[in-house]
Design a protein around this motif. Structure first.
Motif, PDB file in Angstrom:
ATOM      1  N   ARG A 233       0.829  -1.605  -0.151  1.00 17.41           N
ATOM      2  CA  ARG A 233      -0.066   0.015  -0.138  1.00 17.41           C
ATOM      3  C   ARG A 233       0.862   1.007  -0.281  1.00 17.41           C
ATOM      4  O   ARG A 233      -0.050   2.576  -0.626  1.00 17.41           O
ATOM      5  CB  ARG A 233      -1.273   0.603   1.546  1.00 17.41           C
ATOM      6  CG  ARG A 233      -1.871   1.153   0.970  1.00 17.41           C
ATOM      7  CD  ARG A 233      -2.703   1.308   2.607  1.00 17.41           C
ATOM      8  NE  ARG A 233      -3.967  -0.199   2.637  1.00 17.41           N
ATOM      9  CZ  ARG A 233      -3.216  -1.483   3.381  1.00 17.41           C
ATOM     10  NH1 ARG A 233      -2.274  -0.692   4.059  1.00 17.41           N
ATOM     11  NH2 ARG A 233      -4.521  -2.155   3.443  1.00 17.41           N
ATOM     12  N   LYS A 234       1.936   1.443   0.707  1.00 12.73           N
ATOM     13  CA  LYS A 234       3.150   1.716   0.698  1.00 12.73           C
ATOM     14  C   LYS A 234       3.690   2.539  -0.453  1.00 12.73           C
ATOM     15  O   LYS A 234       3.752   3.888  -0.804  1.00 12.73           O
ATOM     16  CB  LYS A 234       3.523   2.493   2.216  1.00 12.73           C
ATOM     17  CG  LYS A 234       3.646   1.797   3.580  1.00 12.73           C
ATOM     18  CD  LYS A 234       4.169   1.919   4.451  1.00 12.73           C
ATOM     19  CE  LYS A 234       4.001   1.924   5.678  1.00 12.73           C
ATOM     20  NZ  LYS A 234       4.788   1.285   6.423  1.00 12.73           N
ATOM     21  N   ARG A 235       3.834   1.383  -0.843  1.00 15.88           N
ATOM     22  CA  ARG A 235       4.481   1.784  -2.310  1.00 15.88           C
ATOM     23  C   ARG A 235       3.279   2.322  -3.320  1.00 15.88           C
ATOM     24  O   ARG A 235       3.815   3.485  -4.164  1.00 15.88           O
ATOM     25  CB  ARG A 235       5.133  -0.043  -2.832  1.00 15.88           C
ATOM     26  CG  ARG A 235       5.509   0.244  -4.396  1.00 15.88           C
ATOM     27  CD  ARG A 235       5.700  -1.081  -4.968  1.00 15.88           C
ATOM     28  NE  ARG A 235       4.733  -2.370  -5.584  1.00 15.88           N
ATOM     29  CZ  ARG A 235       3.990  -1.846  -6.440  1.00 15.88           C
ATOM     30  NH1 ARG A 235       4.711  -0.672  -7.200  1.00 15.88           N
ATOM     31  NH2 ARG A 235       3.316  -2.166  -6.210  1.00 15.88           N
ATOM     32  N   ILE A 236       2.144   2.030  -3.676  1.00 15.85           N
ATOM     33  CA  ILE A 236       1.620   2.623  -4.303  1.00 15.85           C
ATOM     34  C   ILE A 236       1.194   3.554  -3.941  1.00 15.85           C
ATOM     35  O   ILE A 236       1.036   4.569  -5.160  1.00 15.85           O
ATOM     36  CB  ILE A 236       0.027   1.759  -3.955  1.00 15.85           C
ATOM     37  CG1 ILE A 236       0.182  -0.153  -4.919  1.00 15.85           C
ATOM     38  CG2 ILE A 236      -1.400   2.022  -5.331  1.00 15.85           C
ATOM     39  CD1 ILE A 236       0.605  -0.030  -6.433  1.00 15.85           C
ATOM     40  N   VAL A 237       1.360   4.054  -2.922  1.00 12.96           N
ATOM     41  CA  VAL A 237       0.873   5.124  -2.542  1.00 12.96           C
ATOM     42  C   VAL A 237       2.298   6.269  -3.886  1.00 12.96           C
ATOM     43  O   VAL A 237       1.649   7.695  -4.056  1.00 12.96           O
ATOM     44  CB  VAL A 237       0.520   5.479  -0.630  1.00 12.96           C
ATOM     45  CG1 VAL A 237       0.903   7.436  -0.682  1.00 12.96           C
ATOM     46  CG2 VAL A 237      -0.300   4.658  -0.391  1.00 12.96           C
TER      47      VAL A 237
END
Length: 270
Positions: A233-237
């Protein structure tokens, strides 16, 4: 002013919300709404889905020493912790809009729900609770953003996110039909229901924190984002923030970020 549960559950999100969003994004509408309602000395004020409490806090500023009966209610205890730190005199309560934590026979002269109605699972119950909380002859105001299809900046940011996540139903703009909002309030027994569309230019001196918070909200509302592990999720953000830079630049005016934002403002009487 509720936000998606994913966003509110992030570490330090309530502090980020207060620091970066409240003054430029939410305070102007709170001031306008209370001006529209016309606060009077001694008014009892209820702020439902208060977030960190900007409506209640503006009411306290305007009522001064007469603002001894102001209550703010939100489902997020973390948001209320920030509210208490900023404005300790206000009565902050944790609770659900469909079952307001009110004392026996407790009623208010002014009830406001700013950008919270769209998040309530049971809007009919919430409207009924608002009606029960409003004293005879009292004034109600409910604000809900218009659809983001009418707000180009947010529509453009959503489309960038959808390239990574698939279709996103953005709850923040999911209750933009003024006729449906009016019907809800009339069905709850309010009198003199009236709504109007209001648009204004919102400005951020620094658009980067806003873009990150908005991206977090979009990822959290998406089905794909909800299924991701934290690191993914952090990577996608980060990817969405990076790809959103051209949209951010498009709405920069030399002194910061500026975009047009539209809301419904429905008013009624008890």
């Amino acid at each position: 002013m509720t936000l998606p549960s994913y966003a509110m559950n992030q570490a330090a999100f309530p502090e980020m919300y207060e620091r970066w969003l409240v003054r430029p994004l939410f305070r102007p509408w709170a001031e306008m709404t209370l001006e529209d309602l016309g606060l009077s000395s001694g008014d009892r004020v209820l702020d439902i889905a208060c977030g960190t409490g900007i409506v209640a806090r503006v009411a306290e500023e305007r009522l001064g020493d007469a603002g001894y009966n102001i209550v703010g209610i939100d489902i997020s205890s973390d948001m209320l912790a920030v509210a208490r730190a900023v404005a300790p005199r206000i009565d902050w309560r944790t609770g659900n809009a469909s079952a307001l934590p009110l004392r026996d026979a407790e009623q208010f002269d002014v009830v406001v729900c700013q950008q919270g109605m769209q998040f309530f699972p049971d809007k009919t119950a919430a409207a009924a609770q608002m009606r029960g909380a409003l004293a005879k002859g009292g004034r109600l105001a409910v604000a809900t953003w218009r659809s983001d299809n009418e707000i180009p900046f947010f529509r453009d940011l959503r489309r960038v996110a959808e390239r990574h996540l698939g279709a996103i139903i953005d709850q923040r703009y999911s209750f933009g039909d003024a006729a449906v909002l009016e019907a809800l309030l009339r069905g709850a027994g309010f009198d003199g229901v009236h709504s109007r569309k209001i648009s204004r230019t919102i400005r951020f001196t620094d658009g980067a924190p806003f873009l990150r918070l908005n991206t977090m909200a979009l990822v959290g509302m998406s089905a794909a984002g909800k299924a991701m592990a934290d690191e993914e999720r952090k990577r996608i953000v980060e990817e969405i923030v990076s790809e959103s830079a051209p949209a951010l630049q498009q709405y920069s005016d030399g002194s910061g970020l500026a975009f047009e934002l539209s809301t419904n403002l429905a008013t009624a009487r008890g």
